[in-house]
Design a protein around this motif. Structure first.
Motif, short mmCIF file in Angstrom:
data_model
loop_
_atom_site.label_atom_id
_atom_site.label_comp_id
_atom_site.label_asym_id
_atom_site.label_seq_id
_atom_site.Cartn_x
_atom_site.Cartn_y
_atom_site.Cartn_z
N GLN A 1 0.91 -1.09 -0.06
CA GLN A 1 -0.04 -0.21 -0.09
C GLN A 1 0.72 1.39 0.04
O GLN A 1 0.41 2.30 -0.36
CB GLN A 1 -0.84 0.02 1.07
N ALA A 2 2.01 1.06 0.24
CA ALA A 2 3.03 2.12 0.36
C ALA A 2 4.02 2.29 -0.73
O ALA A 2 5.04 2.94 -0.70
CB ALA A 2 3.85 2.16 1.67
N GLY A 3 3.77 1.28 -1.70
CA GLY A 3 4.73 1.10 -2.93
C GLY A 3 5.97 0.44 -2.48
O GLY A 3 6.91 0.72 -3.19
N GLN A 4 6.09 -0.44 -1.53
CA GLN A 4 7.05 -1.33 -0.95
C GLN A 4 6.95 -2.63 -1.10
O GLN A 4 6.04 -3.18 -1.14
CB GLN A 4 7.65 -0.57 0.18
N ASP A 5 7.90 -3.39 -1.07
CA ASP A 5 8.20 -4.91 -0.94
C ASP A 5 9.20 -5.38 -0.38
O ASP A 5 10.45 -4.52 -0.10
CB ASP A 5 7.65 -5.59 -2.04
N TYR A 6 9.64 -6.42 -0.33
CA TYR A 6 10.84 -7.38 0.01
C TYR A 6 10.81 -8.61 -0.96
O TYR A 6 10.14 -9.06 -1.46
CB TYR A 6 10.98 -7.64 1.49
N ASP A 7 12.35 -8.85 -1.18
CA ASP A 7 12.55 -9.82 -2.31
C ASP A 7 12.95 -11.32 -1.69
O ASP A 7 13.99 -11.79 -1.85
CB ASP A 7 13.66 -9.36 -3.00
N HIS A 8 12.22 -11.69 -0.50
CA HIS A 8 12.52 -13.01 -0.20
C HIS A 8 11.11 -13.40 0.32
O HIS A 8 9.97 -12.75 0.49
CB HIS A 8 13.42 -13.00 1.03
N GLY A 9 10.83 -14.74 0.68
CA GLY A 9 9.82 -15.49 1.18
C GLY A 9 9.39 -14.87 2.57
O GLY A 9 10.32 -14.39 3.35
N THR A 10 8.06 -14.92 2.80
CA THR A 10 7.97 -14.63 4.08
C THR A 10 8.17 -15.29 5.28
O THR A 10 8.16 -14.96 6.34
CB THR A 10 6.38 -14.37 4.20
N GLY A 11 8.30 -16.69 4.98
CA GLY A 11 8.63 -17.47 6.05
C GLY A 11 9.23 -18.96 5.50
O GLY A 11 8.76 -19.35 4.51
N HIS A 12 9.86 -19.79 6.14
CA HIS A 12 10.57 -20.83 5.76
C HIS A 12 10.15 -21.87 6.97
O HIS A 12 10.02 -21.51 8.13
CB HIS A 12 12.06 -20.87 5.83
#
Length: 605
Positions: free
Chosen positions: A470-481
Motif C-alpha cells: 500500500q506504500a509502494g514497497q516490498d521485500y525480495d524474499h519469502g515471508t517464512g521458511h
C-alpha cells in the motif's frame, strides 16, 4: 566461539581460478559449465569441500549458481543477495545476474549456438533440474555433458568430513525408529514401490533418530540411504557409528561406506522411488541403466521423499521441546538486548561485538549445541544486505541514529530457534519508524491469521506484504521458511511464500519474517517462529476445519520504532497482548536487572 569472523572468500582469487577453469573447458571442448551452490544432497549449508561457488567466484551466499562460458561468467542470485554479490565478486570478471527474473536456460541459449556443449556435475543437479535443461536445450541443438571440471582444478580442496554420529533421544523425537520405518515402509508398499532413495541428510537423521556433525550449524552427516518396503534401511555414510549408535539403529539398519551407494543400487529390484526435486541425476541414470540391462527387473520412479512431510509435521514431544527451547533462547536474547540498550548508545561497539555478545548469552544457558546459522548483525546500510555475514573486513561500527538488524538462532537438543529483531540505536528518523511499523503490521497479520485447512503458504504470503504494498514497497524474499527439530533451520516442504504449494498442516513450524530493505541506508526485519495449530471453534461459524498459528518466540519488539497511530485497534491489541505475554513468561526466569528492562520494553503502547 562457534562463529568465526574470518573472510571465507575473496574476489582476488576469482580471475586466476576462472582462467584455470576456462583452460580445462577448452581442453575438454566444453562451451559452458554450470557451478551450483549445493552439494550432492542439495544442501543450503555445505561443507568446505563442497563450497565450489565461493571458491571460484568469491560469492558466499547460501543460494545461487554460476555459469561460465569462454567469454562471460554470470553469477545468478535472487533478491536476497543482489547487494552482497557486488561486494564479494570481481566485477571485472564476473557478472551478477538477477535470478529468477533471468532464467539460466535463457541466458545460456542467448550465448551458445547449435552443437554447443554445456557441462555439469551429475551429482550436483537433480532429476528435475536436468529435465528442465533438456526441455529448453534439445530444440536448440545444445547438448549437455557430465564433467566435474572444478575437481580437476581445485588442488587444495579440503577432505570430506566424517564426524561421529549421535543418538537423538526418543522422548524428544516423540516416535521410535521402528515406528517411523514401519510407517514409511507402508507408504512404499501402498504405492507399489520396493524402496525409496533418501538423499536429504535431515530426512535420514529424522527417520533413524540420529544426528551428525559434518555440516556447520546443522546437526547432520553426509549420507545417503535406501529404505526398503520391509522397513529395513541401507545407510551409506563415513560418519563413525559407535556402539551406542549401532545399538540404537538395531538390525533394521545396515551400514555401508558413503561411496558404496551405487553398490547398494546393484542389489535393488522393483520400482525404486527417487524424489526428482532432490535426487541427483546420476542416481536416476544409474538405475535407468540397470533397468535397460535387466529387462525391467528394477526401474526408477518419481515420487516425493517419504520422510519430508512426516518430519515437517512435528510430534507433540517436538512441539513441547520447541516451546522450551524458545523460552530458554528468549531469556538469552533478552539478556543480550538489555546489554545492547545500555552499551550501544555509548558508541564503541562494532557488529562483531554484537554477534559475539549474543552468542555468549546463548552459551551461558548451558544448553547450546551450536548456533543455527551465522549471526546476521547488520548496522545501518549493512542491514539492507539480507543475508549479511560480518567479517573482519566488513565489520562496521554501531552508530547512534541508525537501525541495527540482528538475525540469529540456536541449536538446542530440544529445538532449533531463529529470531530477528531490528532495534534503534539512539533516536532514528521518522522514515525508519514508518517503514518498521509497516513491517510489524505484516508480521501481526500472519500471527493473527485464521485460515481454512488446505491452504498453502502462497495463500497467506500476501497478508504480510499488504501494508508495504500500500506504500509502494516490498521485500525480495519469502515471508517464512520451515524449521526443523534440532535439524535444519531451513526445512521443507512448508513455507510462507508465493511459490509454496504445500498445504500447511498442524505441527509444522515456520518463520514469520517480513522485512524492508533500503540499499545504502537501512534494513528492517522482524521474525518470530510459529507453529500451525487447529483453530478454536467460533460460535455460528461454518462447519469447516480452520487453522491458525501459535507463536513460539517471545522477545520484545522495539516499541521505540512503532508508530502506534498507524496500527488498527486489533493490531494494537495484539502487540500489547504479545508484550504482556513476553513479560509474564520471562519475568520469573531472568535476573532482576533484566526483569526491570523487560518491564520497560514490554510496556503497553
Amino acid at each position: 566461539m562457534f562463529q568465526s569472523f574470518t573472510a571465507t572468500a575473496s574476489p582476488e582469487f576469482g580471475p586466476k581460478r576462472l582462467a584455470a577453469l576456462r583452460a580445462a573447458m577448452a581442453e575438454a571442448e566444453i562451451d559452458a559449465v554450470i557451478i551450483p551452490r549445493a552439494d550432492a544432497h542439495q544442501g543450503e549449508y555445505v561443507a568446505s569441500c563442497d563450497q565450489r561457488l565461493a571458491w571460484l567466484t568469491g560469492f558466499t551466499g547460501s543460494a545461487g549458481f554460476a555459469v561460465v562460458t569462454m567469454d562471460e561468467a554470470g553469477v545468478f542470485v535472487d533478491g536476497r543477495y543482489r547487494a552482497q554479490v557486488r561486494v564479494e565478486v570481481d566485477l571485472d570478471h564476473f557478472t551478477p545476474v538477477p535470478w529468477p527474473e533471468v532464467q539460466l536456460t535463457d541466458w545460456i541459449a542467448e550465448r551458445l549456438s547449435e552443437g554447443a556443449i554445456v557441462a555439469f556435475d551429475p551429482w550436483l543437479h537433480t532429476v528435475e533440474q536436468v529435465q528442465k535443461l533438456a526441455e529448453r536445450f534439445d530444440p536448440l541443438g545444445i547438448e549437455t555433458g557430465w564433467e566435474d571440471l572444478i575437481a580437476q582444478i581445485w588442488d587444495d580442496r579440503p577432505a570430506r568430513p566424517a564426524e561421529p554420529l549421535t543418538v537423538y533421544p526418543e522422548n524428544l523425537a516423540g516416535r521410535s525408529l521402528s515406528d517411523k520405518c514401519d510407517a514409511v515402509a507402508k507408504d512404499l508398499r501402498d504405492a507399489g514401490h520396493s524402496a525409496a532413495v533418501l538423499t536429504l541428510p535431515d530426512s535420514i537423521c529424522w527417520l533413524l533418530n540420529i544426528r551428525g556433525a559434518d555440516i556447520p550449524r546443522i546437526p547432520i552427516m553426509h549420507a545417503f540411504a535406501v529404505i526398503h518396503a520391509d522397513g529395513t534401511v541401507d545407510l551409506c555414510t563415513d560418519a563413525p557409528a559407535g556402539p551406542e549408535v549401532q545399538a540404537a539403529l538395531t538390525d533394521r539398519v545396515r551400514l555401508h561406506p558413503y561411496d558404496a551407494l551405487l553398490n547398494v543400487f546393484e542389489t535393488l529390484e522393483g520400482q525404486v522411488r527417487l524424489d526428482p526435486q532432490s535426487a541427483p541425476i546420476k542416481l536416476w541414470a544409474f538405475l535407468g541403466g540397470r533397468a535397460a540391462l535387466d529387462n525391467g527387473a528394477v526401474a526408477p520412479v518419481e515420487g516425493k521423499d517419504p520422510c519430508q512431510l512426516p518430519k515437517a509435521c512435528k510430534t507433540e514431544a517436538e512441539i513441547a521441546g520447541a516451546r522450551a527451547a524458545h523460552l530458554r533462547d528468549a531469556a538469552a536474547v533478552c539478556e543480550f538486548l538489555c546489554w545492547l540498550d545500555t552499551e550501544a548508545p555509548k558508541g564503541g561497539l562494532t557488529e562483531i561485538d554484537v554477534a559475539t555478545r549474543l552468542e555468549q548469552a546463548r552459551v551461558a544457558t548451558g544448553a547450546l549445541k551450536d548456533i543455527s546459522f551465522e549471526t546476521i548483525a547488520g548496522a545501518g546500510p549493512n542491514g539492507a544486505i539480507v543475508h549479511y555475514r560480518v567479517n573482519e573486513k566488513t565489520n562496521r561500527p554501531v552508530k547512534t541514529g541508525e537501525l541495527l538488524l540482528i538475525d540469529s538462532g540456536g541449536q538446542y537438543l530440544d529445538g532449533t530457534t531463529d529470531i530477528t529483531r531490528t532495534v534503534a540505536v539512539g533516536e532514528v528518523g521518522e522514515e525508519e519508524k514508518t517503514c518498521f511499523t509497516r513491517v510489524l503490521r505484516g508480521m501481526i497479520a500472519i500471527s493473527m491469521a485464521r485460515f481454512p485447512k488446505g491452504l498453502a503458504g502462497r495463500d497467506l504470503d500476501a497478508l504480510a506484504r499488504m501494508p508495504l504494498w500500500q506504500a509502494g514497497q516490498d521485500y525480495d524474499h519469502g515471508t517464512g521458511h520451515g524449521v526443523g527439530s534440532y535439524l535444519s533451520v531451513h526445512e521443507g516442504p512448508q513455507r510462507l511464500s508465493r511459490i509454496s504449494h504445500e498445504p500447511l498442516r498442524p505441527g509444522m513450524i515456520v518463520s514469520n519474517e517480513p522485512g524492508y530493505y533500503r540499499e545504502g541506508a537501512f534494513g528492517i526485519r522482524i521474525e518470530n517462529l510459529v507453529t500451525v495449530t487447529k483453530a478454536a471453534d467460533l460460535p455460528g461459524a461454518d462447519a469447516r476445519e480452520m487453522l491458525t498459528f501459535e507463536t513460539l518466540t517471545y522477545v520484545p519488539i522495539d516499541r521505540r520504532l512503532i508508530v502506534a497511530e498507524m496500527l488498527s485497534p486489533a493490531e494494537l491489541a495484539w502487540i500489547n497482548d504479545y508484550h504482556a505475554t513476553v513479560e509474564k513468561k520471562l519475568s520469573k526466569t531472568v535476573p532482576a536487572d533484566i526483569c526491570a528492562w523487560l518491564k520497560s520494553a514490554c510496556a503497553p503502547l
